[in-house]
Design an enzyme around this catalytic site. Sequence first.
Site, PDB file in Angstrom:
ATOM      1  N   HIS A  15      -2.385  -5.429  -3.827  1.00 40.81           N
ATOM      2  CA  HIS A  15      -0.981  -5.158  -3.467  1.00 40.81           C
ATOM      3  C   HIS A  15      -0.405  -6.389  -2.779  1.00 40.81           C
ATOM      4  O   HIS A  15      -0.909  -6.800  -1.732  1.00 40.81           O
ATOM      5  CB  HIS A  15      -0.886  -3.961  -2.512  1.00 40.81           C
ATOM      6  CG  HIS A  15      -1.404  -2.699  -3.122  1.00 40.81           C
ATOM      7  ND1 HIS A  15      -0.605  -1.818  -3.814  1.00 40.81           N
ATOM      8  CD2 HIS A  15      -2.655  -2.176  -3.160  1.00 40.81           C
ATOM      9  CE1 HIS A  15      -1.344  -0.797  -4.252  1.00 40.81           C
ATOM     10  NE2 HIS A  15      -2.594  -0.999  -3.873  1.00 40.81           N
ATOM     11  N   LYS A  99      -0.376   1.086 -14.865  1.00 38.10           N
ATOM     12  CA  LYS A  99      -0.989   1.844 -13.775  1.00 38.10           C
ATOM     13  C   LYS A  99      -0.493   3.272 -13.757  1.00 38.10           C
ATOM     14  O   LYS A  99       0.707   3.527 -13.743  1.00 38.10           O
ATOM     15  CB  LYS A  99      -0.633   1.172 -12.436  1.00 38.10           C
ATOM     16  CG  LYS A  99      -1.115   1.915 -11.214  1.00 38.10           C
ATOM     17  CD  LYS A  99      -2.603   1.726 -10.967  1.00 38.10           C
ATOM     18  CE  LYS A  99      -3.070   2.627  -9.828  1.00 38.10           C
ATOM     19  NZ  LYS A  99      -3.784   1.913  -8.785  1.00 38.10           N
ATOM     20  N   HIS A 174     -10.588   1.705  -7.409  1.00 40.63           N
ATOM     21  CA  HIS A 174     -11.149   1.990  -6.078  1.00 40.63           C
ATOM     22  C   HIS A 174     -11.993   3.279  -6.045  1.00 40.63           C
ATOM     23  O   HIS A 174     -11.664   4.233  -5.358  1.00 40.63           O
ATOM     24  CB  HIS A 174     -10.082   2.019  -4.984  1.00 40.63           C
ATOM     25  CG  HIS A 174      -8.775   2.696  -5.341  1.00 40.63           C
ATOM     26  ND1 HIS A 174      -8.702   3.949  -5.869  1.00 40.63           N
ATOM     27  CD2 HIS A 174      -7.500   2.254  -5.232  1.00 40.63           C
ATOM     28  CE1 HIS A 174      -7.438   4.261  -6.071  1.00 40.63           C
ATOM     29  NE2 HIS A 174      -6.687   3.253  -5.698  1.00 40.63           N
ATOM     30  N   ASP A 247      -8.103  -3.842  -3.456  1.00 44.61           N
ATOM     31  CA  ASP A 247      -7.083  -2.906  -2.971  1.00 44.61           C
ATOM     32  C   ASP A 247      -6.545  -3.371  -1.626  1.00 44.61           C
ATOM     33  O   ASP A 247      -6.177  -2.546  -0.786  1.00 44.61           O
ATOM     34  CB  ASP A 247      -7.632  -1.479  -2.895  1.00 44.61           C
ATOM     35  CG  ASP A 247      -6.517  -0.436  -2.768  1.00 44.61           C
ATOM     36  OD1 ASP A 247      -5.342  -0.802  -2.986  1.00 44.61           O
ATOM     37  OD2 ASP A 247      -6.821   0.719  -2.448  1.00 44.61           O
TER      38      ASP A 247
HETATM   39  C1  NCD Z   1      -2.094   1.455  -1.264  1.00 41.84           C
HETATM   40  C2  NCD Z   1      -0.767   0.892  -0.777  1.00 41.84           C
HETATM   41  O1  NCD Z   1      -0.567   0.784   0.436  1.00 41.84           O
HETATM   42  O2  NCD Z   1       0.081   0.531  -1.607  1.00 41.84           O
HETATM   43  N1  NCD Z   1      -2.743   2.090  -0.172  1.00 41.84           N
HETATM   44  C3  NCD Z   1      -4.081   2.342  -0.062  1.00 41.84           C
HETATM   45  O3  NCD Z   1      -4.482   2.997   0.908  1.00 41.84           O
HETATM   46  N2  NCD Z   1      -4.933   1.919  -0.951  1.00 41.84           N
HETATM   47  C4  NCD Z   1      -1.870   2.365  -2.397  1.00 41.84           C
HETATM   48  C5  NCD Z   1      -3.113   2.696  -3.165  1.00 41.84           C
HETATM   49  O4  NCD Z   1      -3.690   1.851  -3.845  1.00 41.84           O
HETATM   50  O5  NCD Z   1      -3.531   3.857  -3.118  1.00 41.84           O
HETATM   51 ZN    ZN Z   2      -4.164   0.155  -4.362  1.00 39.88          ZN
END
Ligand code: NCD
Ligand code: ZN
Length: 345
Positions: A15, A99, A174, A247
Amino acid sequence: MTSLTIRRPDDWHLHLRDGDMLRGVLPETARDFARAIIMPNLVPPVVTAKDAAAYRDRIMAALPKGSDFQPLMTLYLTETTDPADVAAAYADGLINAVKLYPAGATTNSASGVKDITAVMPVLEKMAQIGLPMCVHGEVTDADVDIFDREAVFIDTKLNPLRQRLPELRIVMEHVTTKDGIDYITAADQNLAGTITTHHLIINRNHLLVGGIKPHYYCLPVAKREEHRLALRKAATSGDSRFFLGTDSAPHTDPNKLCDCGCAGVFSATNTMACLAHVFEQDGALENLESFASLNGPAYYGLPVNDATLTLTKHDTAVNFPAKIETGEGPVTLFDPGFALFWSTS
Ligand code: NCD
Ligand code: ZN
């Protein structure tokens, strides 16, 4: 001092956000990684080819001078996604995956999919052209316990979808449970899984025992120790179906440390140091390259990177910053809970 040189790694689930946050966190990934699959859960999400092209331009503009980091773009699947737009984006080399977020499963997933049958025309097109689907594998039903949501998703959503459309190439993102690991290991084709750095290191006790640790809160939530051990075994095994997706999901401290804190662990900065520690601890340093640099490109049908990354082990602990300062505010870096001795160059 020991050192290990591997093909430059890629991050198959990242992200980066947008604006000041993007500018703040992107250098942290670009330092060690050649490429990353960029998650499309912006507000509003990256839904069309046009959105993805514009987001890619913003990422390229935010890169540090001289960096050759390459963002691999994804589209956020909605019930109104046009199969032709997706196919054209893939044919143009603009995207590498689509996605699927079940609606409401995680941060910024309100526009996600409520009913998989509504997106079957898109998935069928993807299967036909060989475009992988990344999936956030958790059900969102209020009556399913948060610790069971991945296992229930496999039984009630993922397995039926794979029966119906076995040609679709899927990445289960994940993975946090032994159930997920077992399901992927049992599949003979078209299924792989990403594993995060933090899920190899923390279990739910780290999150909840001795006081709540908001910086360990992410989705899918960390599970029992037996699940963490199954993830460790899969990641360090060299099995080509498992690869790194950090992630890394930055949220500012005020957004983590409040009455309804955001889910997400930010690990871009020290991921390779953490992984070297984990793989060394498990006597599997020789498989770190498979996990971080070889298995991902193979599944996505991309070449491995020509460039390399050297990991060096020091006698004294390496200092990483506790926080990254971004234009949006401070973002706390993942604390593995032990000293790190590896650095990258
Ligand atoms: C991710 C996010 O903040 O965009 N958060 C997370 O806990 N992994 C979203 C996600 O991948 O589930
Ligand atoms: Zn994520």
